[in-house]
Structures are given as structure tokens and as C-alpha cells.
Design a protein around this motif. Structure first.
Motif, PDB file in Angstrom:
ATOM      1  N   ASN A 358       0.834  -1.203   0.000  1.00 48.58           N
ATOM      2  CA  ASN A 358       0.000   0.000   0.000  1.00 48.58           C
ATOM      3  C   ASN A 358       0.865   1.249   0.000  1.00 48.58           C
ATOM      4  O   ASN A 358       2.051   1.206   0.338  1.00 48.58           O
ATOM      5  CB  ASN A 358      -0.922   0.005   1.223  1.00 48.58           C
ATOM      6  CG  ASN A 358      -1.822  -1.212   1.277  1.00 48.58           C
ATOM      7  OD1 ASN A 358      -1.860  -1.933   2.271  1.00 48.58           O
ATOM      8  ND2 ASN A 358      -2.548  -1.461   0.200  1.00 48.58           N
ATOM      9  N   ASP A 359       0.259   2.372  -0.388  1.00 49.12           N
ATOM     10  CA  ASP A 359       1.025   3.623  -0.410  1.00 49.12           C
ATOM     11  C   ASP A 359       0.140   4.793  -0.007  1.00 49.12           C
ATOM     12  O   ASP A 359      -1.071   4.652   0.190  1.00 49.12           O
ATOM     13  CB  ASP A 359       1.651   3.857  -1.786  1.00 49.12           C
ATOM     14  CG  ASP A 359       0.628   3.893  -2.915  1.00 49.12           C
ATOM     15  OD1 ASP A 359      -0.424   4.558  -2.755  1.00 49.12           O
ATOM     16  OD2 ASP A 359       0.874   3.268  -3.965  1.00 49.12           O
ATOM     17  N   MET A 360       0.748   5.968   0.100  1.00 44.16           N
ATOM     18  CA  MET A 360       0.051   7.151   0.587  1.00 44.16           C
ATOM     19  C   MET A 360      -1.053   7.622  -0.357  1.00 44.16           C
ATOM     20  O   MET A 360      -2.042   8.204   0.082  1.00 44.16           O
ATOM     21  CB  MET A 360       1.050   8.279   0.842  1.00 44.16           C
ATOM     22  CG  MET A 360       1.804   8.141   2.137  1.00 44.16           C
ATOM     23  SD  MET A 360       0.700   8.207   3.575  1.00 44.16           S
ATOM     24  CE  MET A 360       1.908   8.105   4.902  1.00 44.16           C
ATOM     25  N   SER A 361      -0.893   7.372  -1.645  1.00 45.98           N
ATOM     26  CA  SER A 361      -1.959   7.768  -2.567  1.00 45.98           C
ATOM     27  C   SER A 361      -3.226   6.967  -2.294  1.00 45.98           C
ATOM     28  O   SER A 361      -4.343   7.489  -2.407  1.00 45.98           O
ATOM     29  CB  SER A 361      -1.511   7.576  -4.023  1.00 45.98           C
ATOM     30  OG  SER A 361      -1.329   6.199  -4.329  1.00 45.98           O
ATOM     31  N   GLN A 362      -3.063   5.713  -1.916  1.00 41.84           N
ATOM     32  CA  GLN A 362      -4.214   4.888  -1.559  1.00 41.84           C
ATOM     33  C   GLN A 362      -4.838   5.359  -0.252  1.00 41.84           C
ATOM     34  O   GLN A 362      -6.060   5.357  -0.104  1.00 41.84           O
ATOM     35  CB  GLN A 362      -3.785   3.423  -1.456  1.00 41.84           C
ATOM     36  CG  GLN A 362      -3.335   2.818  -2.768  1.00 41.84           C
ATOM     37  CD  GLN A 362      -2.867   1.389  -2.624  1.00 41.84           C
ATOM     38  OE1 GLN A 362      -2.467   0.956  -1.534  1.00 41.84           O
ATOM     39  NE2 GLN A 362      -2.894   0.641  -3.714  1.00 41.84           N
ATOM     40  N   VAL A 363      -3.999   5.761   0.695  1.00 44.41           N
ATOM     41  CA  VAL A 363      -4.504   6.304   1.956  1.00 44.41           C
ATOM     42  C   VAL A 363      -5.330   7.555   1.692  1.00 44.41           C
ATOM     43  O   VAL A 363      -6.425   7.734   2.249  1.00 44.41           O
ATOM     44  CB  VAL A 363      -3.340   6.616   2.915  1.00 44.41           C
ATOM     45  CG1 VAL A 363      -3.823   7.431   4.118  1.00 44.41           C
ATOM     46  CG2 VAL A 363      -2.668   5.325   3.374  1.00 44.41           C
ATOM     47  N   GLU A 364      -4.834   8.416   0.827  1.00 45.68           N
ATOM     48  CA  GLU A 364      -5.546   9.656   0.486  1.00 45.68           C
ATOM     49  C   GLU A 364      -6.901   9.348  -0.154  1.00 45.68           C
ATOM     50  O   GLU A 364      -7.918   9.956   0.184  1.00 45.68           O
ATOM     51  CB  GLU A 364      -4.697  10.503  -0.459  1.00 45.68           C
ATOM     52  CG  GLU A 364      -5.315  11.835  -0.815  1.00 45.68           C
ATOM     53  CD  GLU A 364      -4.429  12.668  -1.721  1.00 45.68           C
ATOM     54  OE1 GLU A 364      -4.863  13.766  -2.140  1.00 45.68           O
ATOM     55  OE2 GLU A 364      -3.297  12.230  -2.028  1.00 45.68           O
ATOM     56  N   GLN A 365      -6.915   8.370  -1.055  1.00 44.75           N
ATOM     57  CA  GLN A 365      -8.165   7.988  -1.712  1.00 44.75           C
ATOM     58  C   GLN A 365      -9.136   7.378  -0.696  1.00 44.75           C
ATOM     59  O   GLN A 365     -10.343   7.670  -0.714  1.00 44.75           O
ATOM     60  CB  GLN A 365      -7.888   6.985  -2.835  1.00 44.75           C
ATOM     61  CG  GLN A 365      -9.118   6.476  -3.566  1.00 44.75           C
ATOM     62  CD  GLN A 365      -9.843   7.555  -4.362  1.00 44.75           C
ATOM     63  OE1 GLN A 365      -9.332   8.670  -4.529  1.00 44.75           O
ATOM     64  NE2 GLN A 365     -11.023   7.251  -4.867  1.00 44.75           N
ATOM     65  N   PHE A 366      -8.618   6.548   0.199  1.00 45.92           N
ATOM     66  CA  PHE A 366      -9.457   5.961   1.241  1.00 45.92           C
ATOM     67  C   PHE A 366     -10.122   7.051   2.080  1.00 45.92           C
ATOM     68  O   PHE A 366     -11.322   6.989   2.365  1.00 45.92           O
ATOM     69  CB  PHE A 366      -8.635   5.038   2.134  1.00 45.92           C
ATOM     70  CG  PHE A 366      -9.361   4.589   3.377  1.00 45.92           C
ATOM     71  CD1 PHE A 366     -10.238   3.512   3.340  1.00 45.92           C
ATOM     72  CD2 PHE A 366      -9.200   5.278   4.578  1.00 45.92           C
ATOM     73  CE1 PHE A 366     -10.927   3.119   4.474  1.00 45.92           C
ATOM     74  CE2 PHE A 366      -9.889   4.890   5.719  1.00 45.92           C
ATOM     75  CZ  PHE A 366     -10.751   3.810   5.663  1.00 45.92           C
ATOM     76  N   LEU A 367      -9.351   8.027   2.482  1.00 44.54           N
ATOM     77  CA  LEU A 367      -9.890   9.089   3.345  1.00 44.54           C
ATOM     78  C   LEU A 367     -10.920   9.937   2.604  1.00 44.54           C
ATOM     79  O   LEU A 367     -11.909  10.384   3.195  1.00 44.54           O
ATOM     80  CB  LEU A 367      -8.745   9.962   3.864  1.00 44.54           C
ATOM     81  CG  LEU A 367      -7.815   9.263   4.872  1.00 44.54           C
ATOM     82  CD1 LEU A 367      -6.603  10.146   5.169  1.00 44.54           C
ATOM     83  CD2 LEU A 367      -8.568   8.918   6.153  1.00 44.54           C
ATOM     84  N   THR A 368     -10.725  10.116   1.320  1.00 42.93           N
ATOM     85  CA  THR A 368     -11.710  10.850   0.518  1.00 42.93           C
ATOM     86  C   THR A 368     -13.039  10.105   0.483  1.00 42.93           C
ATOM     87  O   THR A 368     -14.115  10.695   0.684  1.00 42.93           O
ATOM     88  CB  THR A 368     -11.187  11.055  -0.924  1.00 42.93           C
ATOM     89  OG1 THR A 368      -9.994  11.839  -0.881  1.00 42.93           O
ATOM     90  CG2 THR A 368     -12.229  11.753  -1.787  1.00 42.93           C
TER      91      THR A 368
END
Length: 381
Positions: A358-368
Motif C-alpha cells: 500500500n502507499d500514501m496515494s491509496q490512503v488519500e483515496q481511502f480518506l476521501t
């Protein structure tokens, strides 16, 4: 697609799959056969066993292969019980164990054994004082998981080891299925641990392979009899290709620990900090070093966990409710109930389990997407 359900199963490493394919296609002999093809398969089997043992800091003859974590747990719980029953029939398991352990203990309770359940604190850790109070002269086995699969609490294996240090007649089993690549080996495979269970698909190996650590000299009754494989301990033709792939995956995941764990923890911490800003969010996982860095369990107040899981799935984000083995039954997280969390609140729990993939771009998308899901549940809340 965003896959945040790594505690249920991991995506096999490409290198592990290549090892499986190569061994399955080129070294396909039965390792028990006397001819050259069998000898080659046997060499791969033993080389894999040695690699796994070396990575864990144990001896090759202390590794026995199985079909996965569930068989490993069943084998140890039942095998130790029947091996030691002439010395006593009392078993202790923690109140937050995986069903593979708890159901095995329950089965034994229907066959003449007595089972005690060690309670946990409100944080999800085995209560050492209460565990000590359960110990009896006829206690033959204590089983406690290393990392809780539902909230990530790292159990006090070292402290339990010290508690049992002067009680050599009690076998100590650790379910280490969720520990590989998440916490240091020495924190759960102490000198006092007699048995430990592992499952390959939890650390990027293939499904259908597991193994147990059995300390040299410790006895265990076989569950499978027949051809005498695994030193006459587990009679069935070994899955050589799967075992070789397991050894490859274990080496890769342990090689990555130093860089992977801080990255995983950073992602989890960011998600935690953002979720904590919302009023109607319950966070069940702690953020201290006593919790594995990859698991974060939370709930939206008033919204059942399966509703949240499917809401994220609509956006191709995959999380889970409780453990994969219990989620389809629709039961609330057993760990949370044991911690004293009210049933209705426990039913809201969902689990994010991260990995180095996993990476930070996925974290950002999850939070959105989380904000969208949270807003849609406003009427329910």
C-alpha cells in the motif's frame, strides 16, 4: 483497486509465485520416492525447511509443515492435549483467540478436558494476574496469540514466558499467524515458547501451506497417520512447491521489515489521526508500540460494520469487519466483546489492515471515500 484487508490474506509475491510454478513444473516428484525425481523434491523440501528455520532462528528439525494456520492450531492444541493427558486435563486459552484455537479447545472440552479462558483488559491484552490465577497443578497447556487479528494488540508473550518459567510441565503455544513481518521474531518466539503456528498466505506466500515450530524434545501426537511423512508426525505427501514458495516469501518479507514497518505505521497513523477528527467515530485499536503497526479497527456509531464494508467496496476499496474466518457469520468482533465493548458498538467495527504494497496515494483515496461514506450515514447516526 485498493486492498486494505491484508490480515485476511496477502497478495502473493511475484517471486513466490515464480518459485511455486518452477518447482511444481520441474521438480514434481514425490519427495518420499526413491528415484532421482523424488530425491530432487526431497532436497528442495529440506532446503526450504532449513531456510525457514534459519530465518526464525530455530533448528530445521523444529519445523513441521501443515496446510495452514488452522491445521497448525488444531494440531498443537489437540496433539499436546492427548500427548499430556496422563499428567492433567486442564487447558488455558485466552478469551481473544482465533476460532482455530478456541474451537479446538471447545472440542476438547467435549472429550474430557477442562478449558479455562484467560480474560483480557479493556485495551485487549491478556490480564497476567488473572492468567496466573487460572494456573493449576493439572494445567498442561497455555495458548495465547502473538498479535490479535481484530485490533492488533501485541500480547505480552515475554511476560507470560516469565510467568511459566518455573512451570516446565505446562506447554506454551503461541499463535503467530499475524506476527510474521509485523513484530520482531524474538518478541513472540521466546526460549519458553514450546509451539508456534504460522500460515504462508499471511505473509505473501501461497494458500494451503503453513508450519508449526515445535521446540526440540517437546512431544506432540500426530493428527494424520499413514505414510510417515514429516518424521512420522504428519502423514501426507508434502506440498513441495508451496513450501518452497513459502520459504521464498518468508525471506522476502523479513528482508523488508526494517523499511516496511515504519512505512506501514506512518500510513496507519495518518488514517487514525484523520478518523479521530470525526465526532461519531469509535477507534478500537491503540496507537502505542503495544499494537501492531498494520491494523486499525474503528466504527461509525450506529452503522453496522458490513454496511461500511460494502459502501467502500462500491469504490473498489476492500476492508473487512472482523476476522475473515468469522465475518460471514455476522458476529460482532469477539475481541471487542471480550474487552467489554457493548455488543451494538462492537457490531460497528471494521478493520483496515495495511501492507508494504500500500502507499500514501491509496490512503488519500481511502480518506476521501471515507468522508463520503460518513456523510451518507448521517441520518443513521
Amino acid at each position: 483497486m485498493i486492498y486494505f484487508d491484508n490480515s485476511a490474506t496477502t497478495i502473493p509475491y511475484a517471486e513466490s509465485l515464480r518459485t511455486y510454478q518452477e518447482v511444481a513444473s520441474k521438480i514434481f516428484g514425490n519427495p518420499s520416492s526413491l528415484h532421482n525425481l523424488g530425491t530432487k523434491a526431497s532436497r528442495i523440501l529440506e532446503a526450504s525447511r532449513k531456510q525457514i528455520a534459519d530465518l526464525l532462528g530455530v533448528k530445521s528439525n523444529e519445523i513441521l509443515f501443515t496446510s495452514g494456520g488452522t491445521e497448525s492450531d488444531n494440531w498443537v492444541i489437540k496433539g499436546v492435549a492427548f500427548e499430556k493427558e496422563r499428567y492433567g486435563k486442564h487447558i488455558i486459552v485466552s478469551d481473544i483467540e482465533h476460532p482455530a484455537v478456541k474451537e479446538s479447545a471447545k472440542w476438547l472440552s467435549q472429550h474430557g478436558f477442562e478449558v479455562s479462558y484467560a480474560p483480557v483488559t479493556s485495551q485487549g491484552f491478556v490480564d497476567l494476574d488473572q492468567l496466573a490465577a487460572l494456573l493449576r497443578p493439572d494445567t498442561i497447556l497455555v495458548s495465547v496469540m502473538a498479535v490479535n487479528n481484530e485490533i492488533g494488540a501485541i500480547q505480552p508473550i515475554q511476560a507470560i514466558s516469565e510467568l511459566l518459567a518455573d512451570k516446565p510441565t505446562i506447554a506454551f503455544h503461541v499463535d503467530a499467524v499475524q506476527a510474521i513481518g509485523k513484530i520482531p521474531t524474538q518478541s513472540y518466539l521466546t526460549d519458553r515458547v514450546d509451539f508456534a503456528s504460522f500460515s504462508a498466505h499471511k505473509f505473501h506466500g501461497v494458500r494451503g501451506v503453513g508450519f508449526i515450530y515445535r521446540k526440540e524434545g517437546k512431544k506432540l501426537q500426530p493428527l494424520l497417520t499413514g505414510g510417515g511423512q514429516e518424521g512420522d508426525m504428519r502423514s501426507t505427501t508434502e506440498n513441495v512447491a508451496g513450501i518452497a514458495a513459502t520459504a521464498k516469501a518468508l525471506r522476502l518479507v523479513m528482508d523488508k521489515e526494517e523499511t516496511a514497518l515504519p512505512k506501514i505505521a506512518l500510513m496507519r497513523n495518518l488514517i487514525h489521526d484523520e478518523l479521530a477528527k470525526f465526532e461519531d467515530i469509535s477507534i478500537f485499536s491503540g496507537m502505542s508500540d503495544d499494537f501492531a503497526p498494520n491494523i486499525l479497527t474503528f466504527g461509525i456509531k450506529g452503522v453496522r460494520g458490513e454496511v461500511v464494508v460494502h459502501a467502500f467496496e462500491e469504490h473498489e476499496i476492500y476492508i473487512s469487519t472482523t476476522s475473515a474466518c468469522s465475518s460471514k457469520a455476522g458476529k460482532p468482533a469477539g475481541t471487542l466483546i471480550a474487552m467489554g465493548v457493548p455488543t451494538k458498538q462492537a457490531q460497528t467495527a471494521v478493520r483496515i489492515s495495511l501492507d508494504d504494497d500500500n502507499d500514501m496515494s491509496q490512503v488519500e483515496q481511502f480518506l476521501t471515500i471515507f468522508k463520503q461514506v460518513y456523510n451518507k450515514t448521517q441520518k443513521v447516526r
